[in-house]
Design a protein around this motif. Structure first.
Motif, PDB file in Angstrom:
ATOM      1  N   GLU A 111     -37.044 -27.332 -14.913  1.00  0.00           N
ATOM      2  CA  GLU A 111     -37.012 -26.487 -13.723  1.00  0.00           C
ATOM      3  C   GLU A 111     -36.284 -27.181 -12.571  1.00  0.00           C
ATOM      4  OE1 GLU A 111     -41.418 -24.484 -14.579  1.00  0.00           O
ATOM      5  OE2 GLU A 111     -41.177 -26.057 -13.067  1.00  0.00           O
ATOM      6  N   LEU A 131     -35.355 -17.897 -11.004  1.00  0.00           N
ATOM      7  CA  LEU A 131     -36.620 -18.628 -10.970  1.00  0.00           C
ATOM      8  C   LEU A 131     -36.441 -20.128 -11.196  1.00  0.00           C
ATOM      9  CD1 LEU A 131     -39.102 -16.213 -12.793  1.00  0.00           C
ATOM     10  CD2 LEU A 131     -38.607 -16.417 -10.357  1.00  0.00           C
ATOM     11  N   GLU A 137     -35.133 -21.667 -13.645  1.00  0.00           N
ATOM     12  CA  GLU A 137     -35.419 -22.058 -15.025  1.00  0.00           C
ATOM     13  C   GLU A 137     -34.134 -22.428 -15.771  1.00  0.00           C
ATOM     14  OE1 GLU A 137     -37.670 -19.016 -16.928  1.00  0.00           O
ATOM     15  OE2 GLU A 137     -39.452 -19.362 -15.699  1.00  0.00           O
ATOM     16  N   ALA A 142     -40.740 -18.657  -7.550  1.00  0.00           N
ATOM     17  CA  ALA A 142     -42.167 -18.539  -7.877  1.00  0.00           C
ATOM     18  C   ALA A 142     -42.738 -19.915  -8.133  1.00  0.00           C
ATOM     19  CB  ALA A 142     -42.367 -17.647  -9.101  1.00  0.00           C
ATOM     20  N   THR A 171     -45.681 -22.284 -10.223  1.00  0.00           N
ATOM     21  CA  THR A 171     -45.936 -22.374 -11.664  1.00  0.00           C
ATOM     22  C   THR A 171     -46.827 -21.238 -12.154  1.00  0.00           C
ATOM     23  OG1 THR A 171     -45.670 -24.754 -11.662  1.00  0.00           O
ATOM     24  CG2 THR A 171     -46.962 -23.811 -13.449  1.00  0.00           C
ATOM     25  N   ARG A 212     -44.849 -16.106 -12.597  1.00  0.00           N
ATOM     26  CA  ARG A 212     -43.474 -16.196 -13.091  1.00  0.00           C
ATOM     27  C   ARG A 212     -43.145 -14.999 -13.977  1.00  0.00           C
ATOM     28  NH1 ARG A 212     -41.500 -21.099 -11.572  1.00  0.00           N
ATOM     29  NH2 ARG A 212     -39.644 -20.940 -12.870  1.00  0.00           N
ATOM     30  N   SER A 261     -40.460 -12.086 -12.922  1.00  0.00           N
ATOM     31  CA  SER A 261     -39.254 -12.168 -13.748  1.00  0.00           C
ATOM     32  C   SER A 261     -38.419 -10.896 -13.689  1.00  0.00           C
ATOM     33  CB  SER A 261     -39.626 -12.478 -15.203  1.00  0.00           C
ATOM     34  OG  SER A 261     -40.391 -11.430 -15.766  1.00  0.00           O
TER      35      SER A 261
END
Length: 428
Positions: free
Chosen positions: A66, A271, A273, A333, A335, A348, A352
């Motif tokens: 992340e 996010l 990711e 966001a 965790t 999350r 999404s």
């Protein structure tokens, strides 16, 4: 000698105990395993290193890599003892020059500095100098993990991040010293910029009353005594106060022309990711390095124009966003569940759709860049960007949507929550 007095209207309260912000030496034990945070000063990372870290995330953790709001990386789901392997590998790749200073290397920098010709100064050499000198000072290893440095090249993109100690480049080969996000009016030659930053950081450690003070803004006397310490050592001049820019809400997104004829591509990462597939694409497309940004994005600099069309196709196919008006930009966001025991929802997953991740890409378009939206699993609001943000906060039976402390919506209908957040972020 003129005395500069800086005050904070509502200084934050002192914390109970020392800062336990995670690193790679001391990880945080979350519900889903160990969380390790890798500091990347200035955000610049060789593309090969990004690919290696993504592989370690799969091998040693749950595969989650992340981006943080400080342009760092974090791995989740680490088994007990995996941090020892991670530490050794980072050291071998030159990403952990000092184990003692693991948590102290929080350094932001203008991501496009020295490339697009817009800044007054290329701050990349200053970042390298700070990291080298910081790691050479045993005293500064005691800086809290939340203590933040920043180097703004004059364009005003990271000066608004309210770093503890920062410099803002000025057109006259001087820099403005900023403390806790405020202009001190102290001006230093560029050659003294890093020394001034280090003197201020050392003064913070000497002047804080106990380990429960983590940030310059929390000092009982405010930042002013640190200015006196810097002036006593370096001199400098007192200039006219400059207006510190507000935090940039989204950062660079899309194509950026470089002054050398090459091009940079800035992508927003939904996010934050960085999946293995995304890391593979970024490493393949990158010319040599990637630049992580505090807006949970990535800049790929020094690309040749003929390669741009193929690069864009590959990045968008991986779910990365190249349009600054996409509704995916600025959605973040914490965790949430199941990784955090305090969270009341899987934020999350719920965020999404708003971030466009569920469909692989964002749908629709905004008329202009919108305010950030942050989804929080509880009232702590971890990872929330500073400044004007639309908050979506989990409650026991749904979510509460707020902007500037004003309630916009409260309820359990997720579609209504997302709609309320989308409307609030575009209000002017």
């Amino acid at each position: 000698m003129d005395r500069v007095v800086l005050s904070l209207a509502n200084p934050p309260s002192v914390h109970a105990g020392s800062d336990r912000c995670p690193g790679v030496i001391a990880v945080h034990r979350a519900e889903d395993g160990g969380l390790a945070r890798i500091r990347v000063p200035g955000g610049t990372l060789p593309s090969a290193a990004l690919l290696a870290i993504a592989g370690w995330a799969r091998e040693l953790g749950n595969g989650r890599l992340e981006l943080t709001g400080r342009a760092n990386l974090q791995l989740r789901g680490l088994a007990p003892g995996a941090e020892l392997v991670l530490t050794e590998r980072l050291r071998e790749h030159g990403l952990l020059p000092s184990t003692a200073h693991d948590r102290a290397r929080n350094v932001l920098a203008s991501p496009l500095s020295g490339r697009d010709g817009l800044g007054a100064l290329d701050v990349r050499p200053l970042v390298a100098e700070l990291d080298r000198r910081l790691c050479a000072s045993p005293e500064l290893a005691d800086l809290p993990g939340r203590f933040l440095f920043a180097f703004d090249d004059g364009r005003g993109d990271v000066a608004g991040q309210r770093a503890d100690v920062a410099v803002l480049a000025l057109p006259d080969q001087r820099v403005a010293l900023l403390l806790a996000g405020q202009d001190t009016r102290l001006r230093l030659p560029v050659a003294d910029a890093v020394t001034g930053v280090l003197v201020a950081a050392s003064a913070f450690l000497r002047r804080r009353p106990d380990v429960g003070v983590w940030r310059v803004a929390e000092l009982p006397g405010g930042p002013s005594p640190l200015v006196d310490d810097v002036r006593a050592e370096l001199g400098g001049i007192i200039g006219v106060e400059v207006s510190v820019p507000e935090r940039d809400p989204i950062g660079p997104v899309g194509r950026i022309e470089q002054s050398d004829g090459r091009v940079a591509l800035a992508a927003s990462v939904p996010l934050g990711e960085l999946t293995p597939a995304r890391c593979q694409v970024l490493a393949t497309v990158a010319a040599r390095e990637v630049v992580l940004t505090p807006w949970r994005g990535v800049v790929l600099p020094d690309l040749e124009p003929p390669a741009l069309a193929a690069a864009k196709r590959r990045l968008t196919a991986a779910g990365l966003v190249l349009d600054g008006c996409s509704p995916a930009v600025g959605v973040s966001a914490c965790t949430g569940r199941p990784g955090c025991a305090k969270a009341l929802a899987d934020v999350r997953a719920d965020a999404s759709v708003a971030a466009g991740r569920a469909a692989g890409t964002a749908t629709g378009a905004l008329d202009m860049p919108a305010l950030p939206v942050h989804w929080s699993g509880c009232e702590r609001r971890c990872g929330r960007p500073i400044g004007d943000v639309v908050d979506v906060v989990a409650e026991g039976d749904g979510y509460r949507v707020e902007r500037a402390g004003r309630l916009v919506y409260a309820g359990s209908d997720l579609n209504a929550v997302r709609s309320a957040a989308a409307s609030a972020r575009t209000e002017r």
